[in-house]
Write a protein that holds these residues in place. Sequence first.
Motif, short mmCIF file in Angstrom:
data_model
loop_
_atom_site.label_atom_id
_atom_site.label_comp_id
_atom_site.label_asym_id
_atom_site.label_seq_id
_atom_site.Cartn_x
_atom_site.Cartn_y
_atom_site.Cartn_z
N HIS A 289 1.92 6.65 -7.05
CA HIS A 289 0.99 7.70 -7.48
C HIS A 289 1.56 9.08 -7.18
O HIS A 289 1.39 10.02 -7.98
N LEU A 290 2.24 9.22 -6.05
CA LEU A 290 2.89 10.48 -5.74
C LEU A 290 3.91 10.84 -6.82
O LEU A 290 3.93 11.95 -7.34
N GLY B 111 -7.22 2.15 -2.78
CA GLY B 111 -7.80 3.37 -3.33
C GLY B 111 -7.48 4.59 -2.48
O GLY B 111 -7.21 5.67 -3.01
N ILE B 112 -7.50 4.42 -1.17
CA ILE B 112 -7.17 5.53 -0.27
C ILE B 112 -5.71 5.94 -0.47
O ILE B 112 -5.39 7.13 -0.59
N ALA B 113 -4.81 4.94 -0.51
CA ALA B 113 -3.39 5.23 -0.70
C ALA B 113 -3.16 5.95 -2.02
O ALA B 113 -2.39 6.93 -2.09
N VAL C 192 -12.57 10.24 -0.93
CA VAL C 192 -12.13 8.84 -0.98
C VAL C 192 -11.25 8.53 0.22
O VAL C 192 -11.41 7.48 0.86
N ILE C 193 -10.34 9.42 0.56
CA ILE C 193 -9.44 9.19 1.69
C ILE C 193 -10.23 9.03 2.99
O ILE C 193 -9.94 8.15 3.81
N LEU C 194 -11.25 9.86 3.19
CA LEU C 194 -11.98 9.88 4.45
C LEU C 194 -13.05 8.80 4.55
O LEU C 194 -13.28 8.25 5.64
N LEU D 122 0.83 -1.20 0.00
CA LEU D 122 0.00 0.00 0.00
C LEU D 122 0.87 1.26 0.00
O LEU D 122 0.54 2.25 -0.66
N GLY D 123 1.99 1.20 0.73
CA GLY D 123 2.94 2.32 0.67
C GLY D 123 3.49 2.51 -0.73
O GLY D 123 3.67 3.63 -1.21
#
Length: 418
Positions: free
Chosen positions: A23-24, A141-143, A256-258, A16-17
């Motif tokens: 993406h970053l 998806g959150i990551a 999405v994150i929340l 996940l990291g």
Amino acid sequence: MVSFLPTLGRAIWVLLGGILFTHLGSYMLLPFFAIILSSEKGLSLGNTGLVLGAGSIAFLIGSLLGGILSDRLGRKLTMVGGLLIRAVGLFGFIWGYSFLTLLATNLVAGIGGGIYAPGAKAGIAALAKEGTKTTAFSYRGIAANIGVTLGPLLGTYLLTKSSTVLFAGAATVYLILAVAHLLLLERECIGKDCPQVERGGIRQILSDRPFLLFSIVTIFVWALFTQFTLSLPLRAEQLATSRSIGLIWTTTSLLVILFQGSVTRFFSKHLHPLSTMAVGMALIGTGLGSVALSSSFWHLLGSAVLFTLGEMFVMPTSDSIVSDLAKPERIGSYFGVSAFVFGAGEALGNIAGGQLMQTAVSLNYLNLPWLLFAGLGLLLSGIYFLLSRWQPLAKPLTSELERQAERSAAPIRRKQKT
């Protein structure tokens, strides 16, 4: 806060990291890439498009290759290799100025990104504990959205130094990720301990009728997804609100994150995966269709929120379905084909969406694309509902509620047998 996080295991958190930082790294560059190629590197607009398109095609090829390699060599080595190739490609942009050099460089970067992608998803699917697979994909998806949100901010800062610093920074992200994956992930097997995967795996996967039908339908899902990044900004420009489009991206990413985890926990317990896809596509179709009624930025934001709610249903569920349909020894190849399907849908959406917007302007009927998008979304929703009644596809897929019932019934059956 930590108590609310699922127990997924160190390996999945590492993966996940990796999703977050890939993406970053990508979104550090994406908003500025075309501008750098045309204004700083001196490419014509046509050649800029060719370089960008070459990267997309390379990603598709790399995803198929990465799926096969992850089954044959193991996910760890394949992902590390993909990250290193991606880093080499990004470093190449520092010194490349001619069209052919930049084209070759983006081909290398695209192939590296494609090689990495299937192994990451296959790893999440293979390592997730019973009952946590959909949850793990929701955290993916959150990551990804954290990376999408922070990437442009970091990219903007680095670009104030120079494009060289920007490309070097993005490449360094992938180098660090390669080292982290090498050190923190265990290799699945070594040498003769690895399962022997027969050749012709892609051909066998394409003969898997349930997976093939699901993939064909899903191409059109990703084509609709593309309209959020293509047609929505064009609509904002028509409404003279294009300067505020970045706020829509930030708002939907934060949603999405929340809320992705909460939404996933609800539908994974109460809905069959194909029913979840049906609900999600109904929301996406309605969200896109409502753009036809928009007359201000706030209307567009409301449509985007509705679209994003549908995305929360669709994104983790589609990955979970691929995982459930995949043969364990070919899970990387299945996700390789799935990544190819995503790219094909994205290409279709870009081409069709652009043509529809142009036709709408020519006919002076700007609502045309959005009405068609709404119709396609609702049609896909109906197709998924019908597929949930088709046993060859629906039977291998179960909701978390059904899994819990099955686990609860198992001890009772064992007692009855004794």
